[in-house]
Design a protein around this motif. Structure first.
Motif, PDB file in Angstrom:
ATOM      1  N   ARG A 147       0.833  -1.214   0.000  1.00  0.00           N
ATOM      2  CA  ARG A 147       0.000   0.000   0.000  1.00  0.00           C
ATOM      3  C   ARG A 147       0.862   1.256   0.000  1.00  0.00           C
ATOM      4  O   ARG A 147       0.527   2.254  -0.616  1.00  0.00           O
ATOM      5  N   GLN A 148       2.005   1.188   0.698  1.00  0.00           N
ATOM      6  CA  GLN A 148       2.833   2.391   0.909  1.00  0.00           C
ATOM      7  C   GLN A 148       3.752   2.709  -0.270  1.00  0.00           C
ATOM      8  O   GLN A 148       4.251   3.825  -0.370  1.00  0.00           O
ATOM      9  N   CYS A 149       4.040   1.687  -1.124  1.00  0.00           N
ATOM     10  CA  CYS A 149       5.102   1.862  -2.131  1.00  0.00           C
ATOM     11  C   CYS A 149       4.540   2.155  -3.511  1.00  0.00           C
ATOM     12  O   CYS A 149       3.460   1.696  -3.862  1.00  0.00           O
ATOM     13  N   ARG A 150       5.340   2.880  -4.315  1.00  0.00           N
ATOM     14  CA  ARG A 150       5.001   3.047  -5.736  1.00  0.00           C
ATOM     15  C   ARG A 150       5.095   1.690  -6.413  1.00  0.00           C
ATOM     16  O   ARG A 150       4.299   1.344  -7.268  1.00  0.00           O
ATOM     17  N   ALA A 151       6.119   0.918  -6.046  1.00  0.00           N
ATOM     18  CA  ALA A 151       6.295  -0.436  -6.599  1.00  0.00           C
ATOM     19  C   ALA A 151       6.973  -1.285  -5.541  1.00  0.00           C
ATOM     20  O   ALA A 151       7.832  -0.793  -4.802  1.00  0.00           O
ATOM     21  N   LEU A 152       6.554  -2.534  -5.444  1.00  0.00           N
ATOM     22  CA  LEU A 152       7.156  -3.446  -4.476  1.00  0.00           C
ATOM     23  C   LEU A 152       7.383  -4.779  -5.181  1.00  0.00           C
ATOM     24  O   LEU A 152       6.462  -5.300  -5.818  1.00  0.00           O
ATOM     25  N   ARG A 153       8.623  -5.270  -5.111  1.00  0.00           N
ATOM     26  CA  ARG A 153       8.915  -6.584  -5.706  1.00  0.00           C
ATOM     27  C   ARG A 153       9.335  -7.537  -4.605  1.00  0.00           C
ATOM     28  O   ARG A 153      10.225  -7.222  -3.813  1.00  0.00           O
ATOM     29  N   PHE A 154       8.679  -8.713  -4.565  1.00  0.00           N
ATOM     30  CA  PHE A 154       9.027  -9.754  -3.592  1.00  0.00           C
ATOM     31  C   PHE A 154      10.235 -10.515  -4.132  1.00  0.00           C
ATOM     32  O   PHE A 154      10.203 -11.001  -5.265  1.00  0.00           O
ATOM     33  N   LEU A 155      11.300 -10.607  -3.336  1.00  0.00           N
ATOM     34  CA  LEU A 155      12.526 -11.268  -3.802  1.00  0.00           C
ATOM     35  C   LEU A 155      12.740 -12.632  -3.146  1.00  0.00           C
ATOM     36  O   LEU A 155      13.794 -13.236  -3.333  1.00  0.00           O
ATOM     37  N   GLY A 156      11.754 -13.101  -2.364  1.00  0.00           N
ATOM     38  CA  GLY A 156      11.847 -14.475  -1.855  1.00  0.00           C
ATOM     39  C   GLY A 156      11.803 -14.601  -0.344  1.00  0.00           C
ATOM     40  O   GLY A 156      12.055 -13.637   0.398  1.00  0.00           O
ATOM     41  N   SER A 157      11.430 -15.804   0.102  1.00  0.00           N
ATOM     42  CA  SER A 157      11.471 -16.230   1.516  1.00  0.00           C
ATOM     43  C   SER A 157      12.150 -17.588   1.517  1.00  0.00           C
ATOM     44  O   SER A 157      11.716 -18.484   0.778  1.00  0.00           O
ATOM     45  N   HIS A 158      13.209 -17.728   2.297  1.00  0.00           N
ATOM     46  CA  HIS A 158      13.947 -18.999   2.272  1.00  0.00           C
ATOM     47  C   HIS A 158      14.672 -19.197   3.594  1.00  0.00           C
ATOM     48  O   HIS A 158      14.874 -18.226   4.344  1.00  0.00           O
ATOM     49  N   PRO A 159      15.089 -20.432   3.904  1.00  0.00           N
ATOM     50  CA  PRO A 159      15.803 -20.671   5.165  1.00  0.00           C
ATOM     51  C   PRO A 159      17.134 -19.911   5.205  1.00  0.00           C
ATOM     52  O   PRO A 159      17.809 -19.778   4.182  1.00  0.00           O
ATOM     53  N   ARG A 160      17.494 -19.423   6.392  1.00  0.00           N
ATOM     54  CA  ARG A 160      18.783 -18.731   6.587  1.00  0.00           C
ATOM     55  C   ARG A 160      19.912 -19.748   6.683  1.00  0.00           C
ATOM     56  O   ARG A 160      19.764 -20.771   7.355  1.00  0.00           O
ATOM     57  N   ALA A 161      21.030 -19.422   6.049  1.00  0.00           N
ATOM     58  CA  ALA A 161      22.169 -20.356   6.071  1.00  0.00           C
ATOM     59  C   ALA A 161      22.770 -20.459   7.468  1.00  0.00           C
ATOM     60  O   ALA A 161      23.324 -21.492   7.847  1.00  0.00           O
ATOM     61  N   ASP A 162      22.668 -19.378   8.258  1.00  0.00           N
ATOM     62  CA  ASP A 162      23.272 -19.426   9.604  1.00  0.00           C
ATOM     63  C   ASP A 162      22.317 -20.037  10.630  1.00  0.00           C
ATOM     64  O   ASP A 162      22.678 -20.192  11.800  1.00  0.00           O
ATOM     65  N   GLY A 163      21.105 -20.380  10.209  1.00  0.00           N
ATOM     66  CA  GLY A 163      20.153 -21.059  11.096  1.00  0.00           C
ATOM     67  C   GLY A 163      19.591 -20.199  12.219  1.00  0.00           C
ATOM     68  O   GLY A 163      18.878 -20.712  13.088  1.00  0.00           O
ATOM     69  N   THR A 164      19.883 -18.884  12.214  1.00  0.00           N
ATOM     70  CA  THR A 164      19.379 -18.008  13.295  1.00  0.00           C
ATOM     71  C   THR A 164      17.849 -17.980  13.265  1.00  0.00           C
ATOM     72  O   THR A 164      17.248 -17.629  12.243  1.00  0.00           O
ATOM     73  N   ARG A 165      17.244 -18.318  14.384  1.00  0.00           N
ATOM     74  CA  ARG A 165      15.783 -18.400  14.422  1.00  0.00           C
ATOM     75  C   ARG A 165      15.172 -16.999  14.492  1.00  0.00           C
ATOM     76  O   ARG A 165      15.784 -16.067  15.033  1.00  0.00           O
ATOM     77  N   THR A 166      13.989 -16.864  13.903  1.00  0.00           N
ATOM     78  CA  THR A 166      13.298 -15.576  13.838  1.00  0.00           C
ATOM     79  C   THR A 166      12.994 -15.053  15.243  1.00  0.00           C
ATOM     80  O   THR A 166      12.481 -15.793  16.087  1.00  0.00           O
TER      81      THR A 166
END
Ligand SMILES: O=C(O)C(=O)C[C@]1(C(=O)O)C=C[C@@H](O)C=C1
Length: 302
Positions: free
Chosen positions: A256-275
């Motif tokens: 809603r806030q942006c002129r344009a928004l591109r999703f670049l992905g969701s994937h597991p972190r290589a360092d395994g740091t939990r959210t």
């Protein structure tokens, strides 16, 4: 078998990352980061492996620019590799007047070069392995390379374990056209590129959308849009996965806030740091609140 384009030629750090991320697949070198992604966009490869950021020198601008142009690609996996270099020269060569490498690599060995090869001029090449090819062809006297490069190019090792910062590391992405996303793991990273409206406070507003949902940022970079001097795109990485209600809620708000928004992905972190999940900001909290609001809308609750 899938075809994976990688930023080459053979012997780059990116090739090693491609082996980690897609070891059993057919790996095909591309001369630049952009061409690796073009191969995917034009259907010549199924995915591309590219460097995204280094712990010493920061982001790889060519990767950010190529991610925001043309048709969308999304990151489905990442790898983090330790970066220590070997310095290679032609067998028997003792006079080193030029040392070539990728600008990110030269930036990581600046102090070493000043101390050990003070008379040699640093020269930028398209990649660490392209520098090795240049040394073979007689264009430069030495190349700062990934240690595996010596297995591909008939050169002699002048020095190994070269690094101004001993625990330096580079993060690499595996990108492919939009499709099924990797499943959430609880230790994920989501990336977007946002073109904000050019008015007071817009960047603060975007970041506030994430902050008010308890979402922890992992990277923020700006690149010029190239069209209007002073206008930027913001590359934002944050903890979490788009399959999570709170992340989806934040993405909707950013859209809603942006002129344009591109999703670049969701994937597991290589360092395994939990959210990081602050109290009151869990997915259950978001689901429960949405159920409550829906019941209010239907007149079942007040
Ligand atoms: O030239 C290579 O070997 C690369 O894979 C590129 C690259 C980079 O872009 O940062 C990757 C890792 C090192 O930090 C140096 C160079």
């Amino acid at each position: 078998m899938s075809r994976i384009a990688y930023f080459g030629p053979q012997g780059t750090f990116t090739e090693q990352a491609a082996r980690v991320l897609a070891g059993g697949e057919e790996l095909v070198p591309a001369e630049t980061v952009r061409l690796a992604m073009t191969a995917v966009r034009e259907g010549e490869a199924d995915a591309a492996c590219v460097p995204i950021e280094n712990s010493v020198e920061g982001v790889v601008p060519a990767t950010l620019d190529a991610l925001s142009e043309s048709t969308p690609l999304v990151a489905v996996a990442e790898a983090i590799l330790p970066v220590r270099f070997s310095v290679l020269t032609r067998p028997g060569n003792t006079e080193i007047r030029t040392v070539a490498s990728h600008p990110h690599a030269l930036a990581q060995v600046r102090e070493w070069l000043e101390a050990n090869l003070p008379d040699a001029h640093p020269v930028a090449s398209s990649s660490t392995s392209a520098a090795a090819v240049g040394v073979l062809q007689g264009d430069f006297d030495a190349a700062v390379c990934a240690p595996v490069a010596v297995e591909h190019y008939d050169l002699e090792v002048l020095a190994t374990e070269v690094a101004d910062v001993t625990d330096a590391a580079t993060r690499f992405l595996l990108v492919r056209p939009p499709g099924e996303l990797p499943a959430p793991t609880g230790a994920d990273r989501t990336s977007v590129v946002a073109a904000a409206a050019n008015r007071t406070g817009t960047l603060a507003e975007l970041l506030t959308e994430l902050a008010t949902r308890g979402i922890n940022l992992t990277r923020l970079d700006a690149r010029p849009t190239r069209n209007n001097f002073g206008e930027y795109r913001f590359f934002i990485d944050f903890e979490g996965h788009v399959a999570e209600p709170r992340i989806l809620d934040a993405l909707t708000a950013l859209r809603r806030q942006c002129r344009a928004l591109r999703f670049l992905g969701s994937h597991p972190r290589a360092d395994g740091t939990r959210t990081t999940v602050e109290p009151g900001f869990g997915n259950d909290d978001f689901v429960e609140a949405a159920v409550w609001a829906d019941a209010v809308r239907k007149g079942d609750l007040a």
